[in-house]
Design an enzyme around this catalytic site. Structure first.
Site, PDB file in Angstrom:
ATOM      1  N   LYS A   1       0.810  -1.221  -0.078  1.00  0.00           N
ATOM      2  CA  LYS A   1       0.129  -0.116   0.069  1.00  0.00           C
ATOM      3  C   LYS A   1       0.814   1.253  -0.040  1.00  0.00           C
ATOM      4  O   LYS A   1       1.724   1.453   0.767  1.00  0.00           O
ATOM      5  CB  LYS A   1      -0.691   0.098   1.329  1.00  0.00           C
ATOM      6  CG  LYS A   1      -1.989  -1.207   1.412  1.00  0.00           C
ATOM      7  CD  LYS A   1      -2.728  -1.152   2.748  1.00  0.00           C
ATOM      8  CE  LYS A   1      -1.790  -1.374   3.758  1.00  0.00           C
ATOM      9  NZ  LYS A   1      -2.564  -1.782   4.949  1.00  0.00           N
TER      10      LYS A   1
ATOM     11  N   THR B   1      -7.541   9.687   8.650  1.00  0.00           N
ATOM     12  CA  THR B   1      -7.148   8.651   8.106  1.00  0.00           C
ATOM     13  C   THR B   1      -7.141   7.417   9.175  1.00  0.00           C
ATOM     14  O   THR B   1      -6.419   6.271   8.936  1.00  0.00           O
ATOM     15  CB  THR B   1      -6.150   8.630   7.344  1.00  0.00           C
ATOM     16  OG1 THR B   1      -5.038   9.124   8.235  1.00  0.00           O
ATOM     17  CG2 THR B   1      -6.249   9.573   6.225  1.00  0.00           C
TER      18      THR B   1
ATOM     19  N   GLY C   1      -7.614   3.990  10.504  1.00  0.00           N
ATOM     20  CA  GLY C   1      -8.527   2.750  10.170  1.00  0.00           C
ATOM     21  C   GLY C   1      -8.514   2.611   8.532  1.00  0.00           C
ATOM     22  O   GLY C   1      -9.208   1.548   8.132  1.00  0.00           O
ATOM     23  N   THR C   2      -7.854   3.236   7.866  1.00  0.00           N
ATOM     24  CA  THR C   2      -7.538   3.190   6.428  1.00  0.00           C
ATOM     25  C   THR C   2      -7.233   1.882   6.207  1.00  0.00           C
ATOM     26  O   THR C   2      -7.783   1.103   5.311  1.00  0.00           O
ATOM     27  CB  THR C   2      -6.867   4.222   5.790  1.00  0.00           C
ATOM     28  OG1 THR C   2      -5.465   4.068   6.490  1.00  0.00           O
ATOM     29  CG2 THR C   2      -7.206   5.716   5.625  1.00  0.00           C
ATOM     30  N   GLY C   3      -5.990   1.201   6.822  1.00  0.00           N
ATOM     31  CA  GLY C   3      -5.613  -0.037   6.441  1.00  0.00           C
ATOM     32  C   GLY C   3      -6.574  -1.195   6.822  1.00  0.00           C
ATOM     33  O   GLY C   3      -6.897  -2.259   5.921  1.00  0.00           O
ATOM     34  N   CYS C   4      -7.492  -1.034   8.016  1.00  0.00           N
ATOM     35  CA  CYS C   4      -8.293  -1.925   8.320  1.00  0.00           C
ATOM     36  C   CYS C   4      -9.514  -2.019   7.399  1.00  0.00           C
ATOM     37  O   CYS C   4      -9.885  -3.161   6.801  1.00  0.00           O
ATOM     38  CB  CYS C   4      -8.983  -1.708   9.709  1.00  0.00           C
ATOM     39  SG  CYS C   4      -7.630  -1.653  11.153  1.00  0.00           S
TER      40      CYS C   4
END
Ligand SMILES: Nc1ncnc2c1ncn2[C@@H]1O[C@H](COP(=O)(O)OP(=O)(O)OP(=O)(O)O)[C@@H](O)[C@H]1O
Ligand SMILES: Cc1ncc(CO)c(N)n1
Length: 266
Positions: free
Chosen positions: A173, A204, A206-209
């Protein structure tokens, strides 16, 4: 009804972890289930406490779900320790888990360790080879491959190494790149770039979750991996665009069903 299981940590402020995963599954029309690995006391400003669950209750949660319900995809997030990684790996093996999306969570945006640094080797040995797809950010990719991942050239190199470690598909990512937020998908043969303009926002959390859960939701619905990643990228982009100020710090992504319906993702 298609189902997805998240095996991850709880975020009391609801922006990341299990809570973000379940919101994403719901918004994308998939029935969400959970196995909690750790509880974090967390808000938009940071993490204040972490309690790991013991192996018995982690494996019992996973077994309870798999022995009763057909699980169409599973997303793995915060694992905290080597012992938890080993427990999750054994539980997934025992239950013949398919469609495993491994989000290699290591450090929160606010700088707290969500995986002990000494557990990185266990993650490489026990879970990366079981994953259909892994989704490291730049920092996590660097820790896993042992060199700095900072630009598209090193992202491509890292994707090759992670694929050799046993992950069938790799998304590195680019949320933390300088400039645009481009992600890279490698399927063992081809490199595909998912370009995206950087959205100027601080919200941002929690973007990865959100991104990895959206991939799991796509797989649960039977999408091919490339389509699941494409839809997840569109989903997270909308979720960030509509991210909002909540509390005093970094606000969360948005999971409003109507937004995604309008965008044709459901
Ligand atoms: N400002 C932004 N604008 C557009 N897309 C973004 C932005 N920040 C992150 N993304 C996208 O969000 C997704 C998640 O990437 P990111 O690198 O933020 O994950 P992460 O660091 O693992 O997140 P977390 O801190 O929640 O664990 C990727 O698809 C990334 O490209
Ligand atoms: C519990 C939890 N999982 C994942 C993240 C993402 O960094 C977070 N902040 N908290």
């Amino acid at each position: 009804m298609k189902t997805a299981l998240t095996i991850a940590g709880s975020d009391s402020s609801g922006g990341a972890g299990i809570q973000a995963d379940l919101k994403t599954f719901s918004a994308l029309g998939v029935f969400g289930m959970s196995a909690i690995t750790a509880i974090t006391a967390q808000n938009t400003c940071g993490v204040t406490e972490i309690r790991e669950m013991d192996s018995m209750i982690i494996s019992a949660q996973i077994d309870a779900v798999y022995t009763d319900i057909a699980v169409n995809a599973v997303k793995i997030g915060m694992l905290s320790s080597s012992m938890i990684i080993e427990t999750v790996a054994e539980s997934l093996e025992r239950n013949h888990a398919k469609n495993i999306v491994l989000d290699t969570v290591m450090i929160s945006k606010s700088g707290s360790y969500l995986l002990k640094p000494e557990a990185v080797d266990t993650l490489k040995r026990c879970l990366i080879p079981k994953a259909l797809i892994v989704t490291p950010n730049l920092h996590e990719a660097s820790a896993l491959v042992g060199f700095d991942v900072i630009d598209m050239k090193s992202m491509k190199k890292a994707a090759l190494v992670l694929n050799e470690m046993g992950a069938a598909y790799v998304v590195v990512k680019g949320g933390h790149l300088e400039g645009d937020a481009c992600d890279l998908l490698y399927d063992g043969k081809e490199m595909m770039v998912f370009p995206n303009k950087r959205i100027r926002t601080i919200h941002t959390h929690g973007t990865g979750c959100t991104f990895s859960s959206a991939i799991a939701a796509g797989l649960a619905k039977g999408l091919e991996i490339k389509d699941a990643v494409r839809v997840a990228k569109e989903y997270v982009t909308i979720a960030i665009k509509h991210g909002f100020s909540l509390g005093k710090g970094v606000g969360p992504t948005h999971h409003f069903y109507d937004l995604y319906k309008k965008a044709g993702l459901i």
